[in-house]
Design a protein around this motif. Structure first.
Motif, mmCIF file in Angstrom:
data_model
loop_
_atom_site.group_PDB
_atom_site.id
_atom_site.type_symbol
_atom_site.label_atom_id
_atom_site.label_comp_id
_atom_site.label_asym_id
_atom_site.label_seq_id
_atom_site.Cartn_x
_atom_site.Cartn_y
_atom_site.Cartn_z
ATOM 1 N N LEU A 1 0.979 -1.101 0.003
ATOM 2 C CA LEU A 1 -0.155 -0.115 -0.115
ATOM 3 C C LEU A 1 0.981 1.368 -0.004
ATOM 4 O O LEU A 1 0.629 2.170 -0.745
ATOM 5 C CB LEU A 1 -0.831 0.079 1.259
ATOM 6 C CG LEU A 1 -1.891 -0.880 1.122
ATOM 7 C CD1 LEU A 1 -2.668 -0.960 2.597
ATOM 8 C CD2 LEU A 1 -3.090 -0.668 -0.072
ATOM 9 N N ASP A 2 2.135 1.269 0.653
ATOM 10 C CA ASP A 2 2.928 2.519 0.960
ATOM 11 C C ASP A 2 3.505 2.432 -0.559
ATOM 12 O O ASP A 2 3.937 3.878 -0.775
ATOM 13 C CB ASP A 2 3.895 2.183 1.808
ATOM 14 C CG ASP A 2 3.276 2.330 3.367
ATOM 15 O OD1 ASP A 2 1.972 2.852 3.351
ATOM 16 O OD2 ASP A 2 3.955 1.893 4.334
ATOM 17 N N ALA A 3 3.988 1.531 -1.102
ATOM 18 C CA ALA A 3 4.685 1.512 -2.336
ATOM 19 C C ALA A 3 3.850 2.273 -3.513
ATOM 20 O O ALA A 3 4.254 2.860 -4.240
ATOM 21 C CB ALA A 3 5.303 0.180 -2.901
ATOM 22 N N LEU A 4 2.411 1.646 -3.471
ATOM 23 C CA LEU A 4 1.499 2.154 -4.387
ATOM 24 C C LEU A 4 1.113 3.585 -4.343
ATOM 25 O O LEU A 4 1.125 4.237 -5.204
ATOM 26 C CB LEU A 4 0.400 1.053 -4.727
ATOM 27 C CG LEU A 4 0.679 -0.167 -5.171
ATOM 28 C CD1 LEU A 4 -0.252 -1.244 -4.836
ATOM 29 C CD2 LEU A 4 0.861 -0.469 -6.591
ATOM 30 N N GLY A 5 0.916 3.849 -3.262
ATOM 31 C CA GLY A 5 0.657 5.458 -2.746
ATOM 32 C C GLY A 5 -0.237 5.890 -3.402
ATOM 33 O O GLY A 5 -0.253 7.138 -3.666
ATOM 34 N N ASP A 6 -1.474 5.334 -3.900
ATOM 35 C CA ASP A 6 -2.592 5.981 -4.676
ATOM 36 C C ASP A 6 -3.969 5.688 -3.917
ATOM 37 O O ASP A 6 -4.877 5.478 -4.757
ATOM 38 C CB ASP A 6 -2.515 5.360 -6.100
ATOM 39 C CG ASP A 6 -2.514 3.989 -5.892
ATOM 40 O OD1 ASP A 6 -2.708 3.270 -4.938
ATOM 41 O OD2 ASP A 6 -2.660 3.315 -7.307
ATOM 42 N N ASP A 7 -4.057 5.829 -2.869
ATOM 43 C CA ASP A 7 -5.290 5.482 -2.240
ATOM 44 C C ASP A 7 -5.818 4.216 -2.461
ATOM 45 O O ASP A 7 -7.062 4.047 -2.287
ATOM 46 C CB ASP A 7 -6.257 6.557 -2.497
ATOM 47 C CG ASP A 7 -5.999 7.933 -1.956
ATOM 48 O OD1 ASP A 7 -5.304 8.036 -0.842
ATOM 49 O OD2 ASP A 7 -6.224 8.902 -2.649
ATOM 50 N N ARG A 8 -5.074 3.137 -2.693
ATOM 51 C CA ARG A 8 -5.413 1.897 -2.965
ATOM 52 C C ARG A 8 -5.950 1.234 -1.509
ATOM 53 O O ARG A 8 -5.531 1.364 -0.542
ATOM 54 C CB ARG A 8 -4.317 1.014 -3.417
ATOM 55 C CG ARG A 8 -4.835 -0.223 -4.248
ATOM 56 C CD ARG A 8 -3.663 -0.639 -5.044
ATOM 57 N NE ARG A 8 -3.249 0.295 -6.126
ATOM 58 C CZ ARG A 8 -3.630 -0.050 -7.397
ATOM 59 N NH1 ARG A 8 -4.297 -1.087 -7.618
ATOM 60 N NH2 ARG A 8 -3.338 0.833 -8.349
ATOM 61 N N VAL A 9 -6.890 0.281 -1.849
ATOM 62 C CA VAL A 9 -7.596 -0.552 -0.581
ATOM 63 C C VAL A 9 -7.229 -1.878 -0.840
ATOM 64 O O VAL A 9 -7.230 -2.471 -1.672
ATOM 65 C CB VAL A 9 -9.069 -0.216 -0.705
ATOM 66 C CG1 VAL A 9 -9.552 -0.885 0.651
ATOM 67 C CG2 VAL A 9 -9.615 1.305 -0.740
ATOM 68 N N ALA A 10 -6.693 -2.503 0.374
ATOM 69 C CA ALA A 10 -6.183 -3.776 0.581
ATOM 70 C C ALA A 10 -7.509 -4.573 0.896
ATOM 71 O O ALA A 10 -8.165 -4.385 1.965
ATOM 72 C CB ALA A 10 -5.187 -3.981 1.308
ATOM 73 N N LEU A 11 -7.740 -5.486 -0.127
ATOM 74 C CA LEU A 11 -8.978 -6.633 0.405
ATOM 75 C C LEU A 11 -8.447 -7.809 0.572
ATOM 76 O O LEU A 11 -7.861 -8.496 -0.265
ATOM 77 C CB LEU A 11 -9.866 -6.576 -0.971
ATOM 78 C CG LEU A 11 -10.452 -5.365 -1.552
ATOM 79 C CD1 LEU A 11 -11.348 -5.549 -2.878
ATOM 80 C CD2 LEU A 11 -10.892 -4.430 -0.675
ATOM 81 N N VAL A 12 -8.608 -8.285 1.816
ATOM 82 C CA VAL A 12 -8.052 -9.517 2.412
ATOM 83 C C VAL A 12 -8.966 -10.433 2.360
ATOM 84 O O VAL A 12 -10.229 -10.419 3.020
ATOM 85 C CB VAL A 12 -7.634 -9.416 3.909
ATOM 86 C CG1 VAL A 12 -6.882 -10.535 4.370
ATOM 87 C CG2 VAL A 12 -6.525 -7.978 4.093
#
Length: 434
Positions: A101-112
């Motif tokens: 998430l930090d690398a992508l840095g585009d307000d991405r949401v992690a869906l587990v």
């Protein structure tokens, strides 16, 4: 260039996800070193998989390895990002999710979405179950390297990440993709960038993937492979073209075992399903033709919605079964003659469907009489037998005639457990990569 990037915590897990992607007709390549990629030498593939070997290292080291890998592999051509985690939640899943998430840095949401239904991994009420047993009651609790003593997915993550975590339960999956998309967006609006999902069946995973696409959100799939496979199948097109092959299921059996298997299939997979009014076959030639044409038209008009279409005789309902004694008296035919009319009508339906659209490349036939009737209708010379799907269920390819080369699975109506039909259909889907 890769449309999908999977960063795995170990090689075998990454390869397992690659196999899931391959089954959806994507080219998948595991890369063991980033040196070539840093020099601009990216392999030509749909999906690129890189293992960080970070399951047993410290959280800080795992974070660094995953973040470095993601920064190296990310790019404008990538449409699906996946953080492959262990199917029993061992390792640094929180730190590694944070890293991507930090690398992508585009307000991405992690869906587990840890569920892997075909491997017995399901999440119910937020708890991971392994073959119906809570995770902390399995041998994973005493794993020598990475023991997991908690079954609640959110709780495991909460101890490893600073981000707010939301949960989506089974109830939220009951109202379709549009409702689920709004629920996901509601969690995001509340500031939750990691969301844990319940999921019990493959259809649950497909629904979540559909909802993601409907929502328009940028997401990171965090799973053990099955959800990444579903999301890629929905969001991407293989570089060598999308496989539009369809499977037809023809069931004329009235056996209670078959009834249970049909119920299981309908719960496990969304299908285009048409129920046949079998009595119409015996009423008159005109009624028979009208019923055949009705079923064929419905299947051809709707078959593109899902990979599997089913033609199911209504005799699975005890109240709608044919009174063969009455039919024999009325038609002045022996039992075999009445059965032949019914089997031939089912075969005619299958034949017209295959003639009406080129999309059907696989067929499941329940019962020897139906199989013989279908092959006879399509002027097949025989079946080249190739494998046993499960006891008393055979896989092969039709030889000669109008269905030459068609993949086929045959099984007796009384054979197998409740999931047997679903297993046969899934086998055909893998063979056809749909």
């Amino acid at each position: 260039m890769a449309q999908c990037v999977v960063i795995a915590d170990d090689l075998t897990g990454g390869n397992a996800t690659g196999v899931q992607l391959r089954q959806s007709n994507f080219n998948a390549v595991s890369v063991l070193s980033l040196d070539g990629i840093k020099k601009g030498e990216k392999p030509e593939c749909d999906c690129l998989i890189y293992p960080t070997d970070s399951r047993s290292v410290s959280p800080d080291e795992a974070y660094k390895r995953v973040k470095d890998a993601c920064e190296c592999l990310m790019g404008p051509e990538v449409k699906v990002y996946s953080k492959r985690i262990d199917s029993t939640l061992r390792g640094n899943i929180g730190a590694e999710t944070d890293a991507m998430l930090d690398a992508l840095g585009d307000d991405r949401v992690a869906l587990v979405v840890p569920s892997f239904p075909s491997s017995g991994r399901t999440v119910v009420g937020g708890y991971l179950m392994v073959n119906g047993v809570l995770l902390h009651h399995t041998d994973i609790a005493i794993d020598p390297k990475c023991p997991v003593k908690i079954s609640r997915v959110r709780e495991i993550l909460a101890g490893q990440t600073h981000r707010s975590i939301g949960e989506i339960c089974c109830d939220d999956l009951m109202h379709g993709k549009h409702a689920l998309a709004q629920i996901i967006k509601g969690h995001v609006a509340s500031g939750q960038r990691i969301i844990v999902f319940d999921a019990i069946t493959q259809e649950d995973l497909d629904l979540i993937a559909d909802a993601v696409i409907t929502s328009g959100l940028k997401v990171l799939a965090v799973d053990s492979g099955a959800f990444t496979g579903a999301l890629a199948r929905k969001a991407l097109t293989p570089s060598h073209g999308k496989n539009n092959s369809r499977i037809l299921v023809v069931v004329g059996s009235v056996h209670p075992t078959t009834a249970a298997q049909v119920r299981h299939l309908k719960l496990a997979q969304r299908t285009v399903s048409v129920t046949v009014n079998t009595a119409e076959f015996l009423f008159s030639k005109e009624h028979r033709e009208r019923e055949i044409e009705r079923v064929v038209t419905e299947i051809i008009n709707e078959h593109s919605k899902f990979p599997v279409s089913t033609v199911i005789g209504d005799g699975l309902d005890p109240d709608k079964r044919i009174d063969f004694n009455e039919a024999m008296r009325r038609l002045k035919l022996p039992l075999e003659g009445v059965s032949t009319i019914i089997n031939s009508a089912f075969a005619e339906i299958a034949g017209r469907i295959f003639k009406g659209t080129p999309d059907f490349k696989g067929i499941y036939c329940c019962g020897g009489d139906i199989t013989v009737a279908v092959c006879s209708r399509m002027k097949a010379q025989g079946i080249t037998l190739m494998d046993e799907v499960l006891p008393l269920a055979a896989y092969g390819q039709i030889k000669g005639g109008l269905m030459d080369g068609c993949h086929i699975v045959t099984k007796g109506g009384s054979q197998g457990g409740p999931s047997a039909l679903t297993e046969c259909v899934n086998y055909l889907k893998k063979r056809l990569m749909v």
